[in-house]
Enzyme design. Structure first.
Site, PDB file in Angstrom:
ATOM      1  N   TYR A   1      14.974  30.491   6.833  1.00  0.00           N
ATOM      2  CA  TYR A   1      13.882  31.307   7.359  1.00  0.00           C
ATOM      3  C   TYR A   1      13.898  31.378   8.882  1.00  0.00           C
ATOM      4  O   TYR A   1      14.091  30.379   9.567  1.00  0.00           O
ATOM      5  CB  TYR A   1      12.531  30.746   6.907  1.00  0.00           C
ATOM      6  CG  TYR A   1      12.306  30.802   5.425  1.00  0.00           C
ATOM      7  CD1 TYR A   1      12.339  32.014   4.740  1.00  0.00           C
ATOM      8  CD2 TYR A   1      12.049  29.640   4.703  1.00  0.00           C
ATOM      9  CE1 TYR A   1      12.123  32.062   3.378  1.00  0.00           C
ATOM     10  CE2 TYR A   1      11.830  29.687   3.327  1.00  0.00           C
ATOM     11  CZ  TYR A   1      11.870  30.900   2.674  1.00  0.00           C
ATOM     12  OH  TYR A   1      11.664  30.944   1.321  1.00  0.00           O
TER      13      TYR A   1
ATOM     14  N   LYS B   1       0.837  -1.193   0.000  1.00  0.00           N
ATOM     15  CA  LYS B   1       0.000   0.000   0.000  1.00  0.00           C
ATOM     16  C   LYS B   1       0.879   1.251   0.000  1.00  0.00           C
ATOM     17  O   LYS B   1       2.080   1.186   0.263  1.00  0.00           O
ATOM     18  CB  LYS B   1      -0.914   0.004   1.232  1.00  0.00           C
ATOM     19  CG  LYS B   1      -0.162   0.085   2.552  1.00  0.00           C
ATOM     20  CD  LYS B   1      -1.108   0.109   3.735  1.00  0.00           C
ATOM     21  CE  LYS B   1      -0.328   0.223   5.049  1.00  0.00           C
ATOM     22  NZ  LYS B   1      -1.209   0.365   6.212  1.00  0.00           N
TER      23      LYS B   1
ATOM     24  N   ARG C   1     -10.077   0.587  15.074  1.00  0.00           N
ATOM     25  CA  ARG C   1     -10.260   1.254  13.783  1.00  0.00           C
ATOM     26  C   ARG C   1     -11.378   0.516  13.037  1.00  0.00           C
ATOM     27  O   ARG C   1     -12.465   0.365  13.569  1.00  0.00           O
ATOM     28  CB  ARG C   1      -8.935   1.278  13.017  1.00  0.00           C
ATOM     29  CG  ARG C   1      -7.852   2.065  13.755  1.00  0.00           C
ATOM     30  CD  ARG C   1      -6.629   2.343  12.903  1.00  0.00           C
ATOM     31  NE  ARG C   1      -6.139   1.207  12.132  1.00  0.00           N
ATOM     32  CZ  ARG C   1      -4.917   1.123  11.623  1.00  0.00           C
ATOM     33  NH1 ARG C   1      -4.051   2.112  11.798  1.00  0.00           N
ATOM     34  NH2 ARG C   1      -4.546   0.069  10.935  1.00  0.00           N
TER      35      ARG C   1
ATOM     36  N   MET D   1      10.993  24.407   1.580  1.00  0.00           N
ATOM     37  CA  MET D   1      10.214  23.583   0.662  1.00  0.00           C
ATOM     38  C   MET D   1      11.094  22.760  -0.268  1.00  0.00           C
ATOM     39  O   MET D   1      10.799  21.593  -0.552  1.00  0.00           O
ATOM     40  CB  MET D   1       9.269  24.468  -0.157  1.00  0.00           C
ATOM     41  CG  MET D   1       8.346  23.683  -1.079  1.00  0.00           C
ATOM     42  SD  MET D   1       7.251  24.742  -2.051  1.00  0.00           S
ATOM     43  CE  MET D   1       6.197  25.418  -0.759  1.00  0.00           C
TER      44      MET D   1
END
Length: 408
Positions: free
Chosen positions: A285, A55, A152, A332
Site C-alpha cells: 500500500y 501477566k 502510577r 494486516m
C-alpha cells in the site's frame, strides 16, 4: 505441543503439522529457555525468592505453560496484573502463591479471596477487599503497594500512615492479613540514573513506618528484572521478574547473552508466494518502495493482525541463512521482502515454502526481538507481547507439570 493463545486447550504437534506439513506460522516457545532464565535469575537474587511475572499471557508466551516451567525451575511466586489472570492459573490447577495488583471498582475481589489469590492494594480497595473477605468468611491476603516515584498506582507517601492504620484495623478484625509491602521502580533499566536510589530510600522509610505500626509482612519486594540483575540492594525478600524470564535483556546496548539469558520465543512462518518482478515495481500500500532492478519478491504471511508493528518497515526476516529487510508497508496479514534477482521464472531457486524467521534467539546472526524493536521505535517487551492469538504457540522442551510440583 501446540497451544492456541486464545484458549487453554493443548493439542499434539511435532515440528510439522497435520499430514507432515510445516506450520504456516507459529511462535515457538522453548520452555527449557524459560527454566534456564529462572534458574539464572534465582541464583542472582538469592537468598531472595523469585516471583515469575506471567501477566499478559506471559508476555505472549502462554501463561499456563510458562508458569509451570518457571515453578519447576525454582520460582516461588507468580505475578499477574488482573484477578482474572490469576483465576485462570487456579483453574489450570496451579496452586502456587499468586499476586494480582491492578484493579478497578469492578474487580472480583470475592473470587480472589475464595481462590486464595494475594491482592495488591493501593489503598482505595481496602474496604472492598474487607467486604469480600467478610462475604467469603475467609481473611484476604493483601500486599500494600506504595508509590515511591513511578506515579502510577500505589499509596502516596503522604497517605501511607492513614492506609496503614486502616489496614491494621481490618487485620485486627480478622478480615485480612498484610502479607506484603511493595513498590515498583521507574528507571532501573537505566542504571546510572539517581531516581532508583531515591525510590529505594523512600521504600526503606515506608517499611520502617510499617514496622512501627505493627505490620510484620512475609515479603517485601521492589526489584524488577533490571534491578534484579544490577541492584542487589533492592532485592529484599522477593524479586519480581518478567522480561528476564523470557530471556530478553532490559538494558540498552546489552544483549541477552551478555546478561546470561536465553530468548524463549521464535516467531516464524513460511514464504507464501515468490515471484519475479521488473525494475520499478511498487510494493504494498502506498507504493513507498520500488525495486531498483529486476528482482524477486517473497511474501511472508505475517502482518499487524499477527502482532507485527505496522510501522516496522525494514525489520529483518531470515530466510535460508540470509537476512532480508521488509520492504513496503506492512499490511494486516502479510509483509514483503526483496530477495534480489533470483529469477525463479527462468529456473532460479524458488523460496516458496521456505521458513522465514521474524525473530528468535539471534543465533548465527539471526534477527532478534531487539532488531524489530528498533525498526518499530519501541522496546523488546512490546514486540513479544503483541504477537497475537492468531499465531499458534508451539512448545518445545516440555516437562510434565507434575515434575515441577506446580499442579496439585
Amino acid at each position: 505441543m501446540m497451544y492456541p493463545a486464545a484458549t487453554g486447550d493443548f493439542r499434539p504437534s511435532a515440528e510439522a503439522g497435520p499430514g507432515g506439513h510445516v506450520e504456516e506460522r507459529s511462535a515457538v516457545i522453548d520452555l527449557e529457555a524459560i527454566r534456564h532464565n529462572v534458574r539464572r535469575l534465582a541464583a542472582v537474587a538469592s537468598p531472595a525468592k523469585v516471583m515469575a511475572v506471567v501477566k499478559a499471557d506471559a508476555y505472549g508466551h502462554g501463561a499456563i505453560p510458562v508458569a509451570r516451567a518457571a515453578l519447576s525451575a525454582g520460582a516461588s511466586w507468580l505475578g499477574v496484573a488482573h484477578i482474572s489472570e490469576a483465576l485462570a492459573l487456579r483453574a489450570a490447577g496451579i496452586e502456587a502463591p499468586v499476586l494480582a495488583w491492578l484493579h478497578t471498582p469492578e474487580s472480583n475481589f470475592a473470587a480472589a479471596v475464595a481462590a486464595g489469590i494475594d491482592i495488591g492494594c493501593s489503598g482505595w480497595e481496602l474496604g472492598r477487599i474487607a467486604a469480600a473477605a467478610r462475604e467469603q468468611e475467609r481473611p484476604a491476603r493483601i500486599h500494600l503497594k506504595v508509590d515511591t516515584g513511578l506515579g502510577r498506582n500505589g499509596v502516596t507517601l503522604e497517605a501511607w500512615d492513614t492506609v496503614l492504620g486502616e489496614a491494621m484495623e481490618y487485620q485486627d478484625q480478622g478480615l485480612l492479613r498484610v502479607v506484603g509491602i511493595f513498590s515498583h521502580l521507574a528507571v532501573a533499566d537505566e542504571p546510572d540514573r539517581p531516581e532508583t536510589d531515591q525510590q529505594l530510600e523512600a521504600f526503606r522509610e515506608v517499611l520502617a513506618l510499617a514496622q512501627d505500626a505493627g505490620v510484620d509482612p512475609e515479603v517485601r519486594h521492589l526489584a524488577n528484572t533490571p534491578a534484579t540483575l544490577s541492584r542487589p540492594d533492592t532485592h529484599f525478600d522477593l524479586v519480581r521478574v518478567g522480561l528476564g524470564i523470557y530471556g530478553l535483556s532490559p538494558f540498552e546496548g546489552q544483549g541477552s547473552a551478555e546478561v546470561g539469558l536465553r530468548p524463549a520465543m521464535t516467531v516464524r512462518a513460511v514464504i507464501a508466494h515468490c515471484k519475479d518482478v521488473p525494475a520499478g515495481q511498487g510494493v504494498s500500500y502506498g507504493l513507498h518502495y520500488r525495486t531498483t532492478g529486476p528482482s524477486t519478491l517473497g511474501l511472508v504471511p505475517l502482518g499487524y493482525a499477527d502482532g507485527v508493528p505496522r510501522v516496522a518497515t525494514g525489520g529483518p526476516i531470515r530466510v535460508g541463512g540470509v537476512t532480508y529487510p521488509v520492504v513496503g508497508r506492512i499490511a494486516m496479514d502479510q509483509m514483503v521482502i526483496d530477495l534480489g534477482p533470483l529469477q525463479v521464472t527462468a529456473g532460479g531457486p524458488s523460496l516458496l515454502g521456505a521458513e522465514a524467521v521474524m525473530f528468535g534467539d539471534g543465533a548465527g546472526g539471526g534477527p532478534t526481538a531487539e532488531d524489530w524493536a528498533r525498526a518499530a521505535g519501541t522496546n523488546n517487551y512490546e514486540i513479544v507481547t503483541r504477537i497475537s492469538p492468531r499465531v499458534p504457540r508451539r512448545y518445545i522442551n516440555e516437562v510434565p507439570p507434575s515434575d515441577g510440583g506446580a499442579v496439585q
